[in-house]
Enzyme design. Structure first.
Site, PDB file in Angstrom:
ATOM      1  CG  ASP A  77       0.012   6.929  -1.217  1.00  0.00           C
ATOM      2  OD1 ASP A  77      -1.158   7.335  -1.346  1.00  0.00           O
ATOM      3  OD2 ASP A  77       0.956   7.670  -0.847  1.00  0.00           O
ATOM      4  CD  GLU A 107      -3.424   4.185  -1.622  1.00  0.00           C
ATOM      5  OE1 GLU A 107      -3.630   5.394  -1.820  1.00  0.00           O
ATOM      6  OE2 GLU A 107      -3.056   3.746  -0.509  1.00  0.00           O
ATOM      7  CD  GLU A 131      -1.230   2.296   2.167  1.00  0.00           C
ATOM      8  OE1 GLU A 131      -1.509   3.476   1.873  1.00  0.00           O
ATOM      9  OE2 GLU A 131      -0.460   1.986   3.088  1.00  0.00           O
ATOM     10  CG  ASP A 177      -5.224   1.144   3.201  1.00  0.00           C
ATOM     11  OD1 ASP A 177      -5.110   2.288   2.721  1.00  0.00           O
ATOM     12  OD2 ASP A 177      -5.288   0.931   4.427  1.00  0.00           O
TER      13      ASP A 177
END
Length: 238
Positions: free
Chosen positions: A53, A125, A49, A122
Site C-alpha cells: 500500500d 498491494e 499488503e 489487498d
C-alpha cells in the site's frame, strides 16, 4: 472437474508476463496471494499488503507530481485517492487474472460484494510488495506504471473535492477559511441524516444534508459553490 490452482514455479510462470517480473522466491509469491481466510494457511498477505500500500502510494504520487505540474496539492490528493482506492486495485487484480490464483475461503473469494473486492485489492498491494522485496523500487515502479499510468488520465473527469475547491477559492477571495457546523442530526443510529451549514466571511451560509457528516459537508460546499457561480450545476469549474 475443477482445475487445480497453480502454485510455486507454475504460479510464477503465469504472472511473469503480466507483471513483468520473474519471481524467484515462490513462497513469497504464494504468501502474497494467500488471504487470511484461507483454510490451513501457514502465512497470509496482511503484512505484505501493508507494505505494498505504501509503495503504491509513493510511486503513484511521484507519477502524478510529474504528469500534472500545474495541479494544486488538493487536486493531486483527489487523483491519488482515486488511483490507489480499493476499487482501482481490484480492477487491476481482475486484469491480472488474480481471482483464479488467490488462495482464500471460497465464500469470500467468489462473493460479488465489497468483501471480495477488498480481498482482490489487498492481493494486488501484496503483489506489489513482493515485487518490491525481490526487485527493489524500480521493479515495483515498472509494474505500477504499467497498470496505473493509463488509468491516471481516466480520473481527469472525476470532479474535484468541493471542500478543497471552496477552501482554495476562499483563500483567494478574502483569505478566510470555510467553517462547517452541524445544525441537526436525525434518524436512527444505523441510518442518520446530518444537516451541516458552511459559513464564509462576507457570504451568507449554505446548509445541506447527507447520510454522514462528511457527505453533508461536501453537499454544503457544493451548494455554496453553485450558488456563488463558482461551479455549474454539473459541479465543474465555470
Amino acid at each position: 472437474m475443477s482445475l487445480k490452482r497453480p502454485t510455486k514455479g507454475a504460479l510464477a510462470d503465469i504472472l511473469r508476463e503480466s507483471t513483468g517480473h520473474a519471481f524467484r522466491d515462490h513462497a513469497l509469491l504464494q504468501t502474497a496471494l494467500t488471504h487470511s481466510s484461507a483454510v490451513r494457511a501457514v502465512a497470509n498477505n496482511e503484512r505484505l499488503e501493508f507494505l505494498g500500500d505504501r509503495v503504491l502510494a509513493l510511486v503513484v504520487s511521484q507519477m502524478l507530481f510529474e504528469a500534472f505540474p500545474d495541479a494544486t496539492e488538493g487536486e493531486l490528493a483527489v487523483r491519488l485517492s482515486a488511483l490507489v482506492s480499493g476499487q482501482t486495485c481490484a480492477e487491476v487484480g481482475r486484469e491480472l487474472g488474480l481471482e483464479a490464483l488467490l488462495r482464500a475461503d471460497a465464500a469470500v473469494k467468489s462473493g460479488n460484494g465489497r468483501k471480495s473486492t477488498n480481498v482482490l485489492a489487498d492481493a494486488v498491494e501484496a503483489l506489489i510488495a513482493a515485487i518490491y522485496i525481490e526487485g527493489g523500487l524500480e521493479a515495483a515502479r515498472r509494474f505500477v506504471l504499467r497498470y496505473w499510468e493509463p488509468r491516471s488520465t481516466a480520473v481527469l473527469s472525476i470532479p474535484r473535492d468541493p471542500k478543497t475547491v471552496l477552501q482554495e477559492w476562499a483563500a483567494q477571495a478574502n483569505g478566510s477559511r470555510p467553517l462547517y457546523t452541524i445544525e441537526n442530526r436525525e434518524g436512527p443510529d444505523h441510518e442518520p441524516v446530518f444537516t451541516v451549514s458552511v459559513a464564509l466571511t462576507g457570504f451568507p451560509p449554505f446548509s445541506a444534508t447527507g447520510r454522514s457528516k462528511q457527505a453533508a459537508e461536501r453537499a454544503a460546499a457544493t451548494g455554496f459553490l453553485i450558488r456563488e457561480g463558482i461551479w455549474s450545476q454539473e459541479g465543474q469549474n465555470t
